[in-house]
Motif scaffolding. Structure first.
Motif, PDB file in Angstrom:
ATOM      1  N   SER A 122      40.480  36.052  30.947  1.00 38.77           N
ATOM      2  CA  SER A 122      41.646  35.185  30.844  1.00 38.77           C
ATOM      3  C   SER A 122      41.233  33.853  30.244  1.00 38.77           C
ATOM      4  CB  SER A 122      42.288  34.960  32.219  1.00 38.77           C
ATOM      5  OG  SER A 122      41.408  34.222  33.051  1.00 38.77           O
ATOM      6  N   ALA A 123      42.201  33.185  29.635  1.00 33.84           N
ATOM      7  CA  ALA A 123      42.024  31.821  29.147  1.00 33.84           C
ATOM      8  C   ALA A 123      43.230  31.030  29.621  1.00 33.84           C
ATOM      9  CB  ALA A 123      41.934  31.795  27.621  1.00 33.84           C
ATOM     10  N   SER A 124      42.973  29.900  30.253  1.00 27.86           N
ATOM     11  CA  SER A 124      44.054  29.118  30.833  1.00 27.86           C
ATOM     12  C   SER A 124      43.764  27.633  30.677  1.00 27.86           C
ATOM     13  CB  SER A 124      44.211  29.466  32.322  1.00 27.86           C
ATOM     14  OG  SER A 124      45.102  28.566  32.955  1.00 27.86           O
ATOM     15  N   PRO A 125      44.800  26.821  30.457  1.00 25.75           N
ATOM     16  CA  PRO A 125      44.579  25.371  30.378  1.00 25.75           C
ATOM     17  C   PRO A 125      44.285  24.728  31.721  1.00 25.75           C
ATOM     18  CG  PRO A 125      46.921  25.860  30.183  1.00 25.75           C
ATOM     19  CD  PRO A 125      46.195  27.182  30.152  1.00 25.75           C
ATOM     20  N   LEU A 134      44.082  37.529  37.121  1.00 28.07           N
ATOM     21  CA  LEU A 134      43.195  38.674  36.945  1.00 28.07           C
ATOM     22  C   LEU A 134      43.072  39.491  38.221  1.00 28.07           C
ATOM     23  CD1 LEU A 134      40.320  37.244  34.717  1.00 28.07           C
ATOM     24  CD2 LEU A 134      42.402  38.454  34.034  1.00 28.07           C
ATOM     25  N   TRP A 135      43.021  38.815  39.378  1.00 24.09           N
ATOM     26  CA  TRP A 135      42.984  39.567  40.635  1.00 24.09           C
ATOM     27  C   TRP A 135      44.260  40.378  40.814  1.00 24.09           C
ATOM     28  CZ3 TRP A 135      38.858  40.825  43.088  1.00 24.09           C
ATOM     29  CH2 TRP A 135      37.738  40.001  43.075  1.00 24.09           C
ATOM     30  N   ALA A 136      45.400  39.802  40.398  1.00 23.90           N
ATOM     31  CA  ALA A 136      46.660  40.545  40.487  1.00 23.90           C
ATOM     32  C   ALA A 136      46.677  41.716  39.507  1.00 23.90           C
ATOM     33  CB  ALA A 136      47.839  39.611  40.217  1.00 23.90           C
ATOM     34  N   PRO A 150      33.462  44.562  37.909  1.00 23.31           N
ATOM     35  CA  PRO A 150      33.542  43.534  38.951  1.00 23.31           C
ATOM     36  C   PRO A 150      33.502  42.108  38.427  1.00 23.31           C
ATOM     37  CG  PRO A 150      31.985  45.258  39.566  1.00 23.31           C
ATOM     38  CD  PRO A 150      32.352  45.506  38.137  1.00 23.31           C
ATOM     39  N   ASP A 151      32.726  41.846  37.384  1.00 25.57           N
ATOM     40  CA  ASP A 151      32.542  40.486  36.891  1.00 25.57           C
ATOM     41  C   ASP A 151      33.609  40.158  35.847  1.00 25.57           C
ATOM     42  OD1 ASP A 151      31.569  38.001  36.411  1.00 25.57           O
ATOM     43  OD2 ASP A 151      29.765  38.639  35.345  1.00 25.57           O
ATOM     44  N   MET A 152      34.669  39.497  36.271  1.00 23.80           N
ATOM     45  CA  MET A 152      35.722  39.084  35.356  1.00 23.80           C
ATOM     46  C   MET A 152      35.355  37.727  34.743  1.00 23.80           C
ATOM     47  SD  MET A 152      39.034  40.224  37.642  1.00 23.80           S
ATOM     48  CE  MET A 152      38.644  39.083  38.980  1.00 23.80           C
ATOM     49  N   PHE A 153      35.909  37.448  33.558  1.00 23.36           N
ATOM     50  CA  PHE A 153      35.606  36.178  32.877  1.00 23.36           C
ATOM     51  C   PHE A 153      36.879  35.373  32.725  1.00 23.36           C
ATOM     52  CE2 PHE A 153      35.285  33.419  29.211  1.00 23.36           C
ATOM     53  CZ  PHE A 153      34.052  32.814  29.405  1.00 23.36           C
ATOM     54  N   GLU A 179      26.814  37.694  27.866  1.00 22.20           N
ATOM     55  CA  GLU A 179      26.125  38.527  28.845  1.00 22.20           C
ATOM     56  C   GLU A 179      27.097  39.470  29.550  1.00 22.20           C
ATOM     57  OE1 GLU A 179      24.263  35.668  31.354  1.00 22.20           O
ATOM     58  OE2 GLU A 179      22.508  35.408  30.038  1.00 22.20           O
ATOM     59  N   THR A 180      28.308  38.985  29.849  1.00 28.57           N
ATOM     60  CA  THR A 180      29.291  39.829  30.529  1.00 28.57           C
ATOM     61  C   THR A 180      29.702  41.009  29.656  1.00 28.57           C
ATOM     62  OG1 THR A 180      30.153  37.938  31.789  1.00 28.57           O
ATOM     63  CG2 THR A 180      31.580  39.868  31.594  1.00 28.57           C
ATOM     64  N   VAL A 181      29.989  40.736  28.385  1.00 26.97           N
ATOM     65  CA  VAL A 181      30.386  41.810  27.465  1.00 26.97           C
ATOM     66  C   VAL A 181      29.238  42.788  27.261  1.00 26.97           C
ATOM     67  CG1 VAL A 181      31.050  42.325  25.081  1.00 26.97           C
ATOM     68  CG2 VAL A 181      32.138  40.426  26.287  1.00 26.97           C
ATOM     69  N   THR A 182      28.019  42.268  27.090  1.00 27.12           N
ATOM     70  CA  THR A 182      26.856  43.129  26.876  1.00 27.12           C
ATOM     71  C   THR A 182      26.596  44.031  28.079  1.00 27.12           C
ATOM     72  OG1 THR A 182      25.835  41.474  25.421  1.00 27.12           O
ATOM     73  CG2 THR A 182      24.388  43.163  26.358  1.00 27.12           C
ATOM     74  N   ASP A 183      26.629  43.452  29.272  1.00 26.03           N
ATOM     75  CA  ASP A 183      26.384  44.244  30.486  1.00 26.03           C
ATOM     76  C   ASP A 183      27.494  45.266  30.714  1.00 26.03           C
ATOM     77  OD1 ASP A 183      24.069  42.831  30.883  1.00 26.03           O
ATOM     78  OD2 ASP A 183      24.901  41.507  32.416  1.00 26.03           O
ATOM     79  N   PHE A 184      28.729  44.884  30.387  1.00 29.03           N
ATOM     80  CA  PHE A 184      29.852  45.819  30.509  1.00 29.03           C
ATOM     81  C   PHE A 184      29.647  47.022  29.592  1.00 29.03           C
ATOM     82  CE2 PHE A 184      34.081  47.035  28.730  1.00 29.03           C
ATOM     83  CZ  PHE A 184      34.571  47.689  29.847  1.00 29.03           C
TER      84      PHE A 184
END
Length: 219
Positions: A122-125, A134-136, A150-153, A179-184
């Motif tokens: 997600s991207a938010s101001p 994201l949890w919803a 599990p690791d959301m960004f 790192e998140t995208v690579t590990d995913f």
């Protein structure tokens, strides 16, 4: 031609779940797609504008069937090995356009979300980013059998979060996203390539199987 020693690249559907033309989530999705490509996978970058569909109505479904936009999104999800969603947060929850799309696509049989690996961003101001949304969003996807990473960004202060070349303005955030995208993708590759692994799934309504719950395993 793909072989056992040289398999085809992973196919990853990446889309921003906002309709606004200058959406920060569209920019984040574009960056994620670039990172997917740099990791030697194939990124299918799309936007919600490509999947126009009315509000879900059971009567309309019974009378006219599933809309073309839902069929198109179903096909793209079905063809991918995994998907990435960059979603805004509306009132601490999921945008209606995204939830509506999930509801329509879930009406296909078999529905395509089950057993897919998904990464949520997600991207938010706001100062806290879009974590609440994201949890919803995890709830309907996991209900449908998606294996949500599990690791959301979440990118906070997104209005000042990007450089002119499309990277993230803060080096630490860029490093974490990479790192998140690579590990995913490593997890997706393991799930896709190594068929000797057993898969276990969430139990959800509509999951038809003859096996007892304690024996639900998929080779």
């Amino acid at each position: 031609m793909p072989t056992a020693s040289h398999p085809r690249p992973l196919r990853v559907l990446v889309f921003g779940a906002a309709l606004r033309a200058q959406s920060s989530n569209a920019r984040l999705a574009s960056l994620a797609a670039r990172l997917v490509t740099e990791a030697n996978a194939t990124a299918d970058l799309v936007s919600m504008h490509e999947f126009d569909m009315p509000l879900y109505d059971g009567d309309a479904e019974a009378a006219r069937g599933l809309p073309d936009g839902a069929a198109a999104l179903h096909r793209r999800i079905d063809e991918c090995d995994a998907f990435v969603i960059s979603s805004p947060e509306y009132n601490a929850s999921v945008p209606g356009v995204l939830k509506n799309a999930i509801d329509w696509v879930s009406r296909f049989h078999p529905q395509p979300f089950k057993d897919k690996q998904a990464l949520l961003m997600s991207a938010s101001p706001s100062l806290v980013g879009g974590n609440r949304g994201l949890w919803a969003l995890r709830v309907p996807l996991e209900h449908l059998g998606t294996r949500v990473y599990p690791d959301m960004f979440s990118l906070s202060r997104s209005h000042e979060g990007f450089t002119q070349d499309g990277n993230l303005a803060h080096e630490s955030a860029q490093k974490r996203l990479t790192e998140t995208v690579t590990d995913f993708l490593k997890l997706v590759e393991a799930d896709t390539r190594y068929v000797c692994l057993q898969r276990r799934w969430y139990e959800f309504l509509g999951d038809a199987t003859d096996a007892p719950v304690t024996l639900r395993a998929q080779d």
